[in-house]
Design an enzyme around this catalytic site. Structure first.
Site, PDB file in Angstrom:
ATOM      1  CG  ASN A   9      -1.548   1.293   1.682  1.00  0.00           C
ATOM      2  OD1 ASN A   9      -1.816   1.919   0.382  1.00  0.00           O
ATOM      3  ND2 ASN A   9      -2.495   1.304   2.618  1.00  0.00           N
ATOM      4  CD1 TRP A  10       3.873   1.231  -2.944  1.00  0.00           C
ATOM      5  CD2 TRP A  10       3.373   1.564  -4.879  1.00  0.00           C
ATOM      6  NE1 TRP A  10       4.255   0.311  -3.581  1.00  0.00           N
ATOM      7  CE2 TRP A  10       3.950   1.013  -5.378  1.00  0.00           C
ATOM      8  CE3 TRP A  10       3.251   2.745  -6.483  1.00  0.00           C
ATOM      9  CZ2 TRP A  10       4.402   0.315  -6.268  1.00  0.00           C
ATOM     10  CZ3 TRP A  10       3.792   2.849  -6.953  1.00  0.00           C
ATOM     11  CH2 TRP A  10       4.372   1.543  -7.448  1.00  0.00           C
ATOM     12  CE  LYS A  11      -0.340   2.831   4.627  1.00  0.00           C
ATOM     13  NZ  LYS A  11      -0.291   3.104   5.966  1.00  0.00           N
ATOM     14  CG  HIS A  95      -5.905   1.663   4.943  1.00  0.00           C
ATOM     15  ND1 HIS A  95      -5.478   2.517   6.579  1.00  0.00           N
ATOM     16  CD2 HIS A  95      -4.647   0.629   5.094  1.00  0.00           C
ATOM     17  CE1 HIS A  95      -4.060   2.670   6.185  1.00  0.00           C
ATOM     18  NE2 HIS A  95      -3.526   1.528   5.542  1.00  0.00           N
ATOM     19  CD  GLU A  97      -3.262   5.687   7.446  1.00  0.00           C
ATOM     20  OE1 GLU A  97      -3.049   5.524   5.830  1.00  0.00           O
ATOM     21  OE2 GLU A  97      -1.687   5.059   7.235  1.00  0.00           O
ATOM     22  CD  GLU A 167      -3.425  -2.626   7.023  1.00  0.00           C
ATOM     23  OE1 GLU A 167      -2.122  -2.674   6.840  1.00  0.00           O
ATOM     24  OE2 GLU A 167      -4.002  -1.332   6.977  1.00  0.00           O
ATOM     25  N   GLY A 173       2.488   2.207  10.594  1.00  0.00           N
ATOM     26  CA  GLY A 173       3.064   3.042  10.564  1.00  0.00           C
ATOM     27  C   GLY A 173       3.577   4.010  11.681  1.00  0.00           C
ATOM     28  CB  SER A 212       5.222  -1.914  11.961  1.00  0.00           C
ATOM     29  OG  SER A 212       5.196  -0.177  12.738  1.00  0.00           O
ATOM     30  N   GLY A 233       2.604  -1.033   4.183  1.00  0.00           N
ATOM     31  CA  GLY A 233       3.134   0.345   3.751  1.00  0.00           C
ATOM     32  C   GLY A 233       4.399   0.786   3.591  1.00  0.00           C
ATOM     33  N   GLY A 234       4.978   1.072   4.697  1.00  0.00           N
ATOM     34  CA  GLY A 234       6.139   2.074   4.633  1.00  0.00           C
ATOM     35  C   GLY A 234       7.801   1.091   3.869  1.00  0.00           C
TER      36      GLY A 234
HETATM   37  P1  13P Z   1       3.049   0.344   7.375  1.00  0.00           P
HETATM   38  O1  13P Z   1       3.917  -1.183   6.621  1.00  0.00           O
HETATM   39  O2  13P Z   1       3.967   1.687   6.991  1.00  0.00           O
HETATM   40  O3  13P Z   1       2.998   0.721   9.160  1.00  0.00           O
HETATM   41  O4  13P Z   1       1.602   0.110   6.830  1.00  0.00           O
HETATM   42  C1  13P Z   1       0.792  -0.929   7.321  1.00  0.00           C
HETATM   43  C2  13P Z   1      -0.582   0.070   6.090  1.00  0.00           C
HETATM   44  O5  13P Z   1      -1.474   0.685   6.324  1.00  0.00           O
HETATM   45  C3  13P Z   1      -1.071  -1.168   4.971  1.00  0.00           C
HETATM   46  O6  13P Z   1      -2.095  -0.825   4.796  1.00  0.00           O
END
Ligand code: 13P
Length: 250
Positions: A9-11, A95, A97, A167, A173, A212, A233-234
């Site tokens: 997920n590149w956000k 998600h 967020e 998640e 994050g 994470s 994510g990251g």
């Molecule tokens: P991180 O891997 O950056 O913690 O993010 C996870 C995420 O929200 C994937 O959708």
């Protein structure tokens, strides 16, 4: 056997140049990835070019959301038909967020799930508790409530068309990853809950962990019996790290 899956997920990250570089980097390492299903979910404006870059490779493409409606006056939204048209096989839905920052309710998330199915897109359905909810001991209740919203609208069989991503919000994050035991406990609960309604759906359903995840902790997490991959994510923004997680998943 459930096929292991690693989704990035590149956000809201990247540029035309960085997206091109990232895709080239992932593609260069894909030869060694033989077992995992690999999906990348770029920001919507880059989906078409990422689909072009993924063409002829094993990399699949997903969106980060999908409209609950199919056409018309819904400014800022993207329909399932459009997402399919530009090459999306998956859509992230619910998600945390989106839930926390853009007030998406369980009900709206369920409608987005339904829209994905209706348009032949596989929902990558995110659930998970906040830190306050974990500390209050209601982790399972929260996950159950989020899943029940989809089951109420679409029926339990609908879950078979997608993937669940557990998640924990406090792990996203933050660098504060759930321990493999903590994650496995919730994954097992989710599977058992669904098995109460359909043993077949529960058995076949892939449940990814997200929060994470990195090359250092991926193997142990994905090694748990009810963890079928990761939503990253990251670490999905660096080809080397993303590929390392794909390899750990094997
Ligand atoms: P991180 O891997 O950056 O913690 O993010 C996870 C995420 O929200 C994937 O959708």
């Amino acid at each position: 056997m459930r096929q292991v899956m690693v989704a990035g997920n590149w956000k809201m990250n990247g540029s035309s140049d960085s997206v091109k570089e990232l895709m080239a980097g992932i593609n260069a390492g894909m030869g060694s990835v033989t077992k995992a299903e690999v999906v990348v979910c770029p920001p919507a404006v880059y989906i078409a070019r990422v689909s072009d870059a993924a063409d002829g490779t094993a990399i699949k493409v997903g969106s980060q959301n999908i409209c609950d409606q199919d056409k018309g006056a819904f400014t800022g939204e993207l329909s399932g038909e459009m997402l399919k048209d530009v090459g999306c096989e998956y859509a992230i839905i619910g998600h945390s967020e989106r839930r926390a920052l853009y007030a998406e309710t369980d009900d709206l998330v369920a409608k987005r799930f339904a829209a994905a199915r209706r348009n032949g897109i596989k929902p990558l359905f995110c659930i998970g508790e906040t830190l306050a909810e974990r500390e209050a001991g209601v982790t399972n209740d929260v996950c159950a409530r989020q899943i029940d919203a989809v089951i109420a609208l679409e029926g339990v069989e609908a879950l078979a068309d997608g993937v669940i991503a557990y998640e924990p919000v406090w792990a996203i994050g933050t660098g504060k990853v759930a321990t493999p035991e903590q994650a496995q406990e919730v994954h097992a609960f989710i599977r058992a809950k669904i098995a109460n309604l359909s043993a077949d759906v529960a058995q076949g359903l892939r449940i990814l962990y997200g929060g994470s995840m990195n090359p250092g902790n991926a193997a142990e997490l994905i090694g748990q019996p009810d963890i079928d991959g990761g939503l990253i994510g990251g670490a999905s923004l660096k080809a080397e790290d993303f590929l390392a997680i794909c390899m750990a998943a094997e």
